[in-house]
Design a protein around this motif. Structure first.
Motif, short mmCIF file in Angstrom:
data_model
loop_
_atom_site.label_atom_id
_atom_site.label_comp_id
_atom_site.label_asym_id
_atom_site.label_seq_id
_atom_site.Cartn_x
_atom_site.Cartn_y
_atom_site.Cartn_z
N GLY A 193 107.13 78.31 38.50
CA GLY A 193 106.56 77.02 38.84
C GLY A 193 105.25 76.72 38.15
O GLY A 193 104.80 75.59 38.12
N GLY A 194 104.57 77.69 37.61
CA GLY A 194 103.30 77.46 36.95
C GLY A 194 102.14 77.84 37.85
O GLY A 194 102.28 78.56 38.84
N GLY A 195 100.95 77.32 37.58
CA GLY A 195 99.74 77.67 38.33
C GLY A 195 99.61 76.89 39.62
O GLY A 195 100.37 75.98 39.92
N LYS A 196 98.56 77.25 40.41
CA LYS A 196 98.33 76.58 41.69
C LYS A 196 97.44 75.36 41.49
O LYS A 196 96.58 75.35 40.65
CB LYS A 196 97.64 77.52 42.67
CG LYS A 196 98.47 78.71 43.03
CD LYS A 196 97.70 79.55 44.02
CE LYS A 196 98.51 80.76 44.41
NZ LYS A 196 97.80 81.58 45.37
N LYS A 197 97.68 74.35 42.30
CA LYS A 197 96.83 73.16 42.26
C LYS A 197 95.93 73.20 43.49
O LYS A 197 96.36 73.59 44.57
CB LYS A 197 97.68 71.88 42.28
CG LYS A 197 98.51 71.71 41.04
CD LYS A 197 99.28 70.41 41.13
CE LYS A 197 100.15 70.24 39.92
NZ LYS A 197 100.94 69.04 39.98
N GLN B 103 109.99 81.87 44.76
CA GLN B 103 110.26 82.97 43.85
C GLN B 103 110.71 82.40 42.51
O GLN B 103 111.44 81.42 42.45
CB GLN B 103 111.36 83.88 44.40
CG GLN B 103 110.97 84.64 45.64
CD GLN B 103 110.03 85.78 45.28
OE1 GLN B 103 109.93 86.19 44.14
NE2 GLN B 103 109.29 86.25 46.28
N SER B 104 110.29 83.02 41.42
CA SER B 104 110.72 82.55 40.11
C SER B 104 112.18 82.96 39.88
O SER B 104 112.61 84.02 40.31
CB SER B 104 109.84 83.13 39.01
OG SER B 104 110.03 84.52 38.93
N THR B 105 112.90 82.10 39.20
CA THR B 105 114.31 82.38 38.93
C THR B 105 114.41 83.18 37.64
O THR B 105 113.86 82.77 36.61
CB THR B 105 115.09 81.06 38.77
OG1 THR B 105 114.81 80.25 39.90
CG2 THR B 105 116.55 81.29 38.62
#
Length: 180
Positions: free
Chosen positions: A8-12, A22-24
């Protein structure tokens, strides 16, 4: 090992609190192996373009009997001399006794094919028999020219032809017309 990562990338900062996904991870190793197996299979089983060959029936040297030859009238014989620079010279008859003046021509639809059609029809009307073509390649002609002449004979459906050696008289004729 090949992977596909769709994180998903970084946190905002700010906003609603959501649970971390979880990353796929997709393992692509099996698909890459299968692709290479398929490529290899099709490369090995594919037939490449087949060579195109023209049937040319030549008599055996053992079967030739020089004393048993069927005479052919000069009035139904087209002699073709293959010269240089993709040119040919043709005449009806034999050298020295030609019934038509020697004519320099080119290959193709408007050249030699037109000669074959016109002279073949004229000889068929006057003698009632098919035209006989004598092909005489010179030292200055190329192999492609010989194939072009045989192709034109096949296109015009002329089955009576012979490939023979050129004589010195005919070489002089080619030199005179500057195609030797």
């Amino acid at each position: 090992m090949a992977e596909l990562d769709t994180s998903g990338g970084g946190k905002k900062k700010g906003g609603k609190v959501r649970s971390k996904k979880q990353s796929t991870r997709v393992d692509l190793t099996a698909m890459v192996d299968l692709a290479f197996l398929l490529v290899t299979f099709f490369m090995l089983t594919t037939t490449l373009s087949k060579a195109k060959a023209m049937d040319l029936a030549m008599p055996d040297k053992d079967d030739q009997k020089p004393d048993v030859q069927e005479p052919i009238a000069a009035s139904r014989t087209l002699t073709v001399l293959l010269g240089s620079n993709n040119k040919l010279e043709w005449f009806i008859g034999v050298p020295g006794e030609s019934l038509t003046p020697p004519t320099v021509d080119g290959y193709g639809k408007e050249g030699f094919r037109k000669v074959l059609v016109e002279q073949g029809q004229r000889i068929k009307q006057t003698t009632g028999k098919e035209m006989f073509v004598i092909i005489k390649p010179s030292d200055k002609s190329v192999y492609k020219n010989m194939i072009d002449v045989i192709d034109e004979l096949n296109i015009t459906n002329n089955k009576l032809y012979a490939i023979v050696d050129i004589t010195p008289v005919e070489v002089e004729l080619l030199k005179r017309d500057k195609i030797y």
